[in-house]
Design a protein around this motif. Structure first.
Motif, PDB file in Angstrom:
ATOM      1  N   GLU A 170       0.839  -1.214   0.000  1.00 53.43           N
ATOM      2  CA  GLU A 170       0.000   0.000   0.000  1.00 53.43           C
ATOM      3  C   GLU A 170       0.872   1.261   0.000  1.00 53.43           C
ATOM      4  O   GLU A 170       0.388   2.340  -0.315  1.00 53.43           O
ATOM      5  CB  GLU A 170      -0.997  -0.019   1.175  1.00 53.43           C
ATOM      6  N   ARG A 171       2.147   1.126   0.355  1.00 56.77           N
ATOM      7  CA  ARG A 171       3.094   2.243   0.253  1.00 56.77           C
ATOM      8  C   ARG A 171       4.189   1.917  -0.758  1.00 56.77           C
ATOM      9  O   ARG A 171       5.314   2.424  -0.672  1.00 56.77           O
ATOM     10  CB  ARG A 171       3.713   2.563   1.602  1.00 56.77           C
ATOM     11  N   ALA A 197       9.401   1.662  -3.808  1.00 56.30           N
ATOM     12  CA  ALA A 197       9.436   3.086  -4.155  1.00 56.30           C
ATOM     13  C   ALA A 197      10.487   3.837  -3.353  1.00 56.30           C
ATOM     14  O   ALA A 197      10.433   5.065  -3.249  1.00 56.30           O
ATOM     15  CB  ALA A 197       8.062   3.708  -3.939  1.00 56.30           C
ATOM     16  N   ASP A 229      10.785   5.764   2.541  1.00 56.46           N
ATOM     17  CA  ASP A 229       9.457   6.269   2.888  1.00 56.46           C
ATOM     18  C   ASP A 229       9.548   7.791   2.997  1.00 56.46           C
ATOM     19  O   ASP A 229      10.320   8.319   3.797  1.00 56.46           O
ATOM     20  CB  ASP A 229       9.016   5.658   4.220  1.00 56.46           C
ATOM     21  N   ILE A 264      13.064   2.389  -6.955  1.00 59.23           N
ATOM     22  CA  ILE A 264      13.522   3.773  -6.897  1.00 59.23           C
ATOM     23  C   ILE A 264      14.438   3.962  -5.684  1.00 59.23           C
ATOM     24  O   ILE A 264      14.158   3.432  -4.614  1.00 59.23           O
ATOM     25  CB  ILE A 264      12.314   4.736  -6.777  1.00 59.23           C
ATOM     26  N   GLU A 313      18.080   9.671  -5.491  1.00 59.78           N
ATOM     27  CA  GLU A 313      18.661  10.402  -4.362  1.00 59.78           C
ATOM     28  C   GLU A 313      19.184  11.789  -4.720  1.00 59.78           C
ATOM     29  O   GLU A 313      18.848  12.774  -4.035  1.00 59.78           O
ATOM     30  CB  GLU A 313      19.778   9.572  -3.702  1.00 59.78           C
TER      31      GLU A 313
HETATM   32  N1  ACO Z   1       7.075   6.728   0.682  1.00 63.71           N
HETATM   33  C1  ACO Z   1       5.868   6.690   1.257  1.00 63.71           C
HETATM   34  N2  ACO Z   1       4.729   6.402   0.600  1.00 63.71           N
HETATM   35  C2  ACO Z   1       4.831   6.102  -0.710  1.00 63.71           C
HETATM   36  C3  ACO Z   1       6.062   6.116  -1.367  1.00 63.71           C
HETATM   37  C4  ACO Z   1       7.226   6.440  -0.630  1.00 63.71           C
HETATM   38  N3  ACO Z   1       8.444   6.445  -1.173  1.00 63.71           N
HETATM   39  N4  ACO Z   1       5.859   5.797  -2.659  1.00 63.71           N
HETATM   40  C5  ACO Z   1       4.536   5.590  -2.797  1.00 63.71           C
HETATM   41  N5  ACO Z   1       3.916   5.782  -1.617  1.00 63.71           N
HETATM   42  C6  ACO Z   1       2.488   5.676  -1.333  1.00 63.71           C
HETATM   43  C7  ACO Z   1       1.738   6.823  -1.949  1.00 63.71           C
HETATM   44  O1  ACO Z   1       1.782   7.941  -1.108  1.00 63.71           O
HETATM   45  C8  ACO Z   1       0.378   6.245  -2.115  1.00 63.71           C
HETATM   46  O2  ACO Z   1      -0.276   6.298  -0.864  1.00 63.71           O
HETATM   47  P1  ACO Z   1      -1.861   6.680  -0.817  1.00 63.71           P
HETATM   48  O3  ACO Z   1      -2.538   5.545  -1.533  1.00 63.71           O
HETATM   49  O4  ACO Z   1      -2.127   6.719   0.652  1.00 63.71           O
HETATM   50  O5  ACO Z   1      -1.989   7.978  -1.537  1.00 63.71           O
HETATM   51  C9  ACO Z   1       0.652   4.770  -2.417  1.00 63.71           C
HETATM   52  O6  ACO Z   1       1.984   4.519  -1.975  1.00 63.71           O
HETATM   53  C10 ACO Z   1       0.601   4.437  -3.887  1.00 63.71           C
HETATM   54  O7  ACO Z   1       1.438   5.356  -4.562  1.00 63.71           O
HETATM   55  P2  ACO Z   1       1.009   6.033  -5.942  1.00 63.71           P
HETATM   56  O8  ACO Z   1       1.907   7.176  -6.171  1.00 63.71           O
HETATM   57  O9  ACO Z   1      -0.462   6.280  -5.945  1.00 63.71           O
HETATM   58  O10 ACO Z   1       1.317   4.798  -6.919  1.00 63.71           O
HETATM   59  P3  ACO Z   1       1.794   4.856  -8.407  1.00 63.71           P
HETATM   60  O11 ACO Z   1       1.847   3.447  -8.845  1.00 63.71           O
HETATM   61  O12 ACO Z   1       0.973   5.823  -9.182  1.00 63.71           O
HETATM   62  O13 ACO Z   1       3.272   5.468  -8.369  1.00 63.71           O
HETATM   63  C11 ACO Z   1       5.562   5.630  -7.643  1.00 63.71           C
HETATM   64  C12 ACO Z   1       4.304   4.737  -7.795  1.00 63.71           C
HETATM   65  C13 ACO Z   1       6.077   6.042  -9.015  1.00 63.71           C
HETATM   66  C14 ACO Z   1       6.586   4.746  -6.963  1.00 63.71           C
HETATM   67  C15 ACO Z   1       5.242   6.910  -6.845  1.00 63.71           C
HETATM   68  O14 ACO Z   1       4.509   6.543  -5.704  1.00 63.71           O
HETATM   69  C16 ACO Z   1       6.467   7.655  -6.399  1.00 63.71           C
HETATM   70  O15 ACO Z   1       7.056   8.398  -7.166  1.00 63.71           O
HETATM   71  N6  ACO Z   1       6.867   7.488  -5.105  1.00 63.71           N
HETATM   72  C17 ACO Z   1       7.962   8.230  -4.523  1.00 63.71           C
HETATM   73  C18 ACO Z   1       9.308   7.714  -4.992  1.00 63.71           C
HETATM   74  C19 ACO Z   1      10.480   8.422  -4.312  1.00 63.71           C
HETATM   75  O16 ACO Z   1      10.753   9.584  -4.558  1.00 63.71           O
HETATM   76  N7  ACO Z   1      11.208   7.695  -3.431  1.00 63.71           N
HETATM   77  C20 ACO Z   1      12.360   8.222  -2.748  1.00 63.71           C
HETATM   78  C21 ACO Z   1      13.618   7.803  -3.500  1.00 63.71           C
HETATM   79  S1  ACO Z   1      15.094   8.376  -2.721  1.00 63.71           S
HETATM   80  C22 ACO Z   1      15.610   7.188  -1.648  1.00 63.71           C
HETATM   81  O17 ACO Z   1      15.105   6.088  -1.645  1.00 63.71           O
HETATM   82  C23 ACO Z   1      16.714   7.459  -0.646  1.00 63.71           C
END
Ligand code: ACO
Length: 292
Positions: A56-57, A94, A97, A153, A178
């Motif tokens: 879900e996340r 993804a 968090d 990601i 990052e």
């Molecule tokens: N942290 C917390 N929650 C997340 C994250 C995350 N990294 N990624 C997704 N979620 C949650 C969303 O908030 C959403 O929650 P909701 O249903 O309560 O609104 C749920 O997961 C589904 O996400 P969507 O965006 O609706 O799913 P979709 O398939 O359209 O997109 C994607 C997936 C591309 C992964 C998008 O969620 C995204 O870009 N996430 C953030 C990625 C990111 O920037 N990660 C950090 C990388 S840097 C590092 O790891 C150090």
């Protein structure tokens, strides 16, 4: 010298039986505690499976995820030879968090705000522990396989990079996000990325923070196999089983040799092969000689 390297190396491989992982009473990782973090750990014979289980996340990770991964590495059951790392739901992971960037962070699982006020030594000690969650996946005694569908990601990409092999679903999307968020990749991902794709391509991928799709990943060496999404589970199982076909000790010694190869001259590597083979031949045939 090469023989010095081969010596302790051989000891490390064999110390697995009585080493950290074999600590009596260390016990299995606690499934309930892991469930709270969004992780599952299952062992089926010689194959262990780590599942990021917060679909879900999109299997977002926290500091607690990385500490738990480190714990799994420290307590891995001795019989395990193959470790599969996978994600539940549409995405492998993804990444971190995003709540970790908020002042309150993820309750009980950390925040950047709390880390930012630490002195360098304490901060680096924390990251070192997190990195342990990734580094053990290269242990010569095991082969680790990342099964990646959907997004991988940031920390998700780095977790896939921490594994020896990557099998990707056709919908896989890899992204080193990052630098776009003001951070560096620090979960041990930079070295395997450069080793696999070369410095120039690694710079391009990281500093654009662009998505690498499955087809490109296969072309540039980031995936051993690409399969239709519906076949990822079965293909991963097949690969894991195939990796059990070799003699266990020979497999560990061979993986160690292959890991050293890039840092050795041909002569050094030839010497390392001789030293490793002496151990193998003695183990296989000394009984026969003694007996005859
Ligand atoms: N942290 C917390 N929650 C997340 C994250 C995350 N990294 N990624 C997704 N979620 C949650 C969303 O908030 C959403 O929650 P909701 O249903 O309560 O609104 C749920 O997961 C589904 O996400 P969507 O965006 O609706 O799913 P979709 O398939 O359209 O997109 C994607 C997936 C591309 C992964 C998008 O969620 C995204 O870009 N996430 C953030 C990625 C990111 O920037 N990660 C950090 C990388 S840097 C590092 O790891 C150090």
């Amino acid at each position: 010298s090469v023989s010095d390297e081969a010596g302790p190396g051989t000891q490390r491989a064999s110390s697995r039986a009585g080493g950290v992982r074999g600590v009596p009473g260390a016990g299995a990782p606690e499934s309930e505690r892991f469930a709270e973090i969004g992780l599952r750990f299952e062992v089926d014979g010689e194959i262990a499976t780590i599942t990021l289980d917060r679909p879900e996340r999109r299997n977002a990770q926290t500091f607690a995820t990385w500490s738990a991964l480190a714990e799994i590495g420290r307590t891995l059951p001795e019989q395990v030879r193959v470790v599969v790392v996978r994600g539940e739901g549409p995405s492998f992971s993804a990444g971190i968090d995003l709540r970790m960037f908020t002042p309150e962070g993820v309750p009980g699982q950390g925040s950047f705000a709390a880390e930012a006020v630490l002195d360098d030594e304490t901060f680096e000690r924390h990251v070192k522990e997190f990195q342990q969650g990734f580094l053990w996946l290269r242990d010569p005694g095991i082969v680790s396989v990342a099964a990646v569908q959907g997004h991988a990601i940031g920390a998700g990409f780095q977790l896939a990079l921490a594994c020896d092999l990557r099998i990707l679903a056709e919908d896989a999307k890899l992204c080193m996000k990052e630098p776009a968020l003001g951070l560096v990749p620090d979960l041990t991902g930079t070295k395997p990325l450069v080793d696999l794709v070369g410095l120039s391509r690694a710079v391009e991928i990281c500093l654009t923070a662009r998505v690498v799709d499955a087809g490109e990943a296969a072309r540039i060496g980031l995936a051993e196999r690409v399969v239709p999404a519906g076949e990822l589970r079965a293909a991963t199982r097949e690969l894991a089983t195939a990796l059990l076909a070799t003699d266990r000790a020979a497999a560990a010694a061979t993986k160690r040799l292959l890991q050293q190869a890039a840092h050795h001259t041909i002569e050094e590597q030839a010497a390392a092969e001789r030293a490793a083979q002496a151990v193998r031949v003695r183990a296989l045939f000394r009984g026969a000689v003694d007996g005859g």
